[in-house]
Design a protein around this motif. Sequence first.
Motif, PDB file in Angstrom:
ATOM      1  N   VAL A 163      24.417  26.814 -25.988  1.00  0.00           N
ATOM      2  CA  VAL A 163      24.466  25.375 -25.792  1.00  0.00           C
ATOM      3  C   VAL A 163      25.744  24.965 -25.084  1.00  0.00           C
ATOM      4  O   VAL A 163      26.818  25.494 -25.357  1.00  0.00           O
ATOM      5  CB  VAL A 163      24.336  24.613 -27.143  1.00  0.00           C
ATOM      6  CG1 VAL A 163      25.421  25.021 -28.128  1.00  0.00           C
ATOM      7  CG2 VAL A 163      24.354  23.103 -26.935  1.00  0.00           C
ATOM      8  N   HIS A 164      25.580  24.046 -24.143  1.00  0.00           N
ATOM      9  CA  HIS A 164      26.710  23.382 -23.493  1.00  0.00           C
ATOM     10  C   HIS A 164      26.598  21.913 -23.867  1.00  0.00           C
ATOM     11  O   HIS A 164      25.574  21.284 -23.629  1.00  0.00           O
ATOM     12  CB  HIS A 164      26.659  23.563 -21.979  1.00  0.00           C
ATOM     13  CG  HIS A 164      27.769  22.852 -21.277  1.00  0.00           C
ATOM     14  ND1 HIS A 164      29.095  23.214 -21.424  1.00  0.00           N
ATOM     15  CD2 HIS A 164      27.756  21.797 -20.458  1.00  0.00           C
ATOM     16  CE1 HIS A 164      29.836  22.407 -20.700  1.00  0.00           C
ATOM     17  NE2 HIS A 164      29.044  21.537 -20.104  1.00  0.00           N
ATOM     18  N   GLY A 172      17.397  23.562 -20.740  1.00  0.00           N
ATOM     19  CA  GLY A 172      17.143  22.162 -20.449  1.00  0.00           C
ATOM     20  C   GLY A 172      17.872  21.248 -21.408  1.00  0.00           C
ATOM     21  O   GLY A 172      18.471  21.691 -22.384  1.00  0.00           O
ATOM     22  N   GLU A 173      17.828  19.955 -21.087  1.00  0.00           N
ATOM     23  CA  GLU A 173      18.438  18.943 -21.962  1.00  0.00           C
ATOM     24  C   GLU A 173      17.620  18.817 -23.231  1.00  0.00           C
ATOM     25  O   GLU A 173      16.393  18.925 -23.215  1.00  0.00           O
ATOM     26  CB  GLU A 173      18.474  17.594 -21.239  1.00  0.00           C
ATOM     27  CG  GLU A 173      19.413  17.586 -20.061  1.00  0.00           C
ATOM     28  CD  GLU A 173      20.540  16.575 -20.212  1.00  0.00           C
ATOM     29  OE1 GLU A 173      20.601  15.857 -21.230  1.00  0.00           O
ATOM     30  OE2 GLU A 173      21.360  16.523 -19.290  1.00  0.00           O
ATOM     31  N   ARG A 174      18.327  18.608 -24.318  1.00  0.00           N
ATOM     32  CA  ARG A 174      17.689  18.370 -25.607  1.00  0.00           C
ATOM     33  C   ARG A 174      18.105  16.988 -26.097  1.00  0.00           C
ATOM     34  O   ARG A 174      19.144  16.456 -25.694  1.00  0.00           O
ATOM     35  CB  ARG A 174      18.101  19.438 -26.647  1.00  0.00           C
ATOM     36  CG  ARG A 174      17.771  20.888 -26.247  1.00  0.00           C
ATOM     37  CD  ARG A 174      16.275  21.091 -26.009  1.00  0.00           C
ATOM     38  NE  ARG A 174      15.825  22.459 -25.959  1.00  0.00           N
ATOM     39  CZ  ARG A 174      15.747  23.203 -24.866  1.00  0.00           C
ATOM     40  NH1 ARG A 174      16.133  22.745 -23.711  1.00  0.00           N
ATOM     41  NH2 ARG A 174      15.268  24.432 -24.932  1.00  0.00           N
ATOM     42  N   ALA A 175      17.340  16.422 -27.007  1.00  0.00           N
ATOM     43  CA  ALA A 175      17.579  15.051 -27.464  1.00  0.00           C
ATOM     44  C   ALA A 175      18.618  14.950 -28.580  1.00  0.00           C
ATOM     45  O   ALA A 175      18.808  13.883 -29.136  1.00  0.00           O
ATOM     46  CB  ALA A 175      16.253  14.438 -27.940  1.00  0.00           C
ATOM     47  N   TYR A 176      19.293  16.032 -28.925  1.00  0.00           N
ATOM     48  CA  TYR A 176      20.237  16.002 -30.046  1.00  0.00           C
ATOM     49  C   TYR A 176      21.385  15.033 -29.810  1.00  0.00           C
ATOM     50  O   TYR A 176      21.828  14.345 -30.703  1.00  0.00           O
ATOM     51  CB  TYR A 176      20.773  17.401 -30.336  1.00  0.00           C
ATOM     52  CG  TYR A 176      19.671  18.423 -30.549  1.00  0.00           C
ATOM     53  CD1 TYR A 176      18.643  18.186 -31.456  1.00  0.00           C
ATOM     54  CD2 TYR A 176      19.642  19.603 -29.833  1.00  0.00           C
ATOM     55  CE1 TYR A 176      17.625  19.109 -31.645  1.00  0.00           C
ATOM     56  CE2 TYR A 176      18.637  20.538 -30.018  1.00  0.00           C
ATOM     57  CZ  TYR A 176      17.634  20.279 -30.929  1.00  0.00           C
ATOM     58  OH  TYR A 176      16.630  21.198 -31.112  1.00  0.00           O
ATOM     59  N   HIS A 177      21.920  15.010 -28.599  1.00  0.00           N
ATOM     60  CA  HIS A 177      22.905  14.007 -28.168  1.00  0.00           C
ATOM     61  C   HIS A 177      22.979  14.077 -26.647  1.00  0.00           C
ATOM     62  O   HIS A 177      22.575  15.076 -26.043  1.00  0.00           O
ATOM     63  CB  HIS A 177      24.282  14.200 -28.837  1.00  0.00           C
ATOM     64  CG  HIS A 177      25.021  15.447 -28.435  1.00  0.00           C
ATOM     65  ND1 HIS A 177      25.544  15.654 -27.184  1.00  0.00           N
ATOM     66  CD2 HIS A 177      25.329  16.555 -29.151  1.00  0.00           C
ATOM     67  CE1 HIS A 177      26.148  16.826 -27.136  1.00  0.00           C
ATOM     68  NE2 HIS A 177      26.015  17.392 -28.319  1.00  0.00           N
ATOM     69  N   TYR A 228      22.715  20.563 -23.537  1.00  0.00           N
ATOM     70  CA  TYR A 228      21.933  21.420 -22.653  1.00  0.00           C
ATOM     71  C   TYR A 228      21.870  22.806 -23.290  1.00  0.00           C
ATOM     72  O   TYR A 228      22.911  23.413 -23.560  1.00  0.00           O
ATOM     73  CB  TYR A 228      22.602  21.490 -21.286  1.00  0.00           C
ATOM     74  CG  TYR A 228      21.798  22.225 -20.241  1.00  0.00           C
ATOM     75  CD1 TYR A 228      20.817  21.562 -19.511  1.00  0.00           C
ATOM     76  CD2 TYR A 228      22.027  23.566 -19.960  1.00  0.00           C
ATOM     77  CE1 TYR A 228      20.083  22.223 -18.539  1.00  0.00           C
ATOM     78  CE2 TYR A 228      21.305  24.241 -18.989  1.00  0.00           C
ATOM     79  CZ  TYR A 228      20.327  23.564 -18.282  1.00  0.00           C
ATOM     80  OH  TYR A 228      19.603  24.210 -17.317  1.00  0.00           O
ATOM     81  N   ALA A 229      20.679  23.301 -23.568  1.00  0.00           N
ATOM     82  CA  ALA A 229      20.558  24.539 -24.326  1.00  0.00           C
ATOM     83  C   ALA A 229      19.362  25.360 -23.898  1.00  0.00           C
ATOM     84  O   ALA A 229      18.441  24.864 -23.244  1.00  0.00           O
ATOM     85  CB  ALA A 229      20.446  24.219 -25.819  1.00  0.00           C
ATOM     86  N   ALA A 230      19.387  26.630 -24.293  1.00  0.00           N
ATOM     87  CA  ALA A 230      18.261  27.545 -24.136  1.00  0.00           C
ATOM     88  C   ALA A 230      18.151  28.342 -25.424  1.00  0.00           C
ATOM     89  O   ALA A 230      19.150  28.592 -26.100  1.00  0.00           O
ATOM     90  CB  ALA A 230      18.490  28.482 -22.956  1.00  0.00           C
TER      91      ALA A 230
END
Length: 142
Positions: free
Chosen positions: A126-127, A102-107, A111-113
């Motif tokens: 991470v993408h 899912g999307e993460r708030a880092y930037h 999108y990571a798992a």
Amino acid sequence: METNEIYRGRLIDHIQLVVADLAASRRFYEAVFDVLGIPLGGSAKDYFWADELFISSSESEAAQGHLTGRHHLAFQAGSREMVDAFYHAALAAGGTDNGAPGERAYHPGYYAAFVLDPDGNNIEAVHHGAAVRSAASIKVTF
């Protein structure tokens, strides 16, 4: 250990993980590397490696008889679909969920798992999306 190519100008030269069960770790990492398109670089009875990640048993000469602690490693993925495939392959190969894709708030576009490998290391794929520059476009001068 063989070396295919040496890269200069990187922050990290290599990482070694010393694991309790080399066979379980090899099953896990081979499944993850397969979906990320990372070839296994080589192996022996007490280690295997891919790119700059070296994974060995505590019996390996380089390990000096000690397991490493818990680490967080993030592998780059070429797409969101590759992150999803990483997550499912890792779970099927003995990993434990530590954060579904899912999307993460880092930037924006991150999108990571996250999964835990057989030794409890937090492994991420991470993408970053299209907005992030590739390493090839960064000039490093020494």
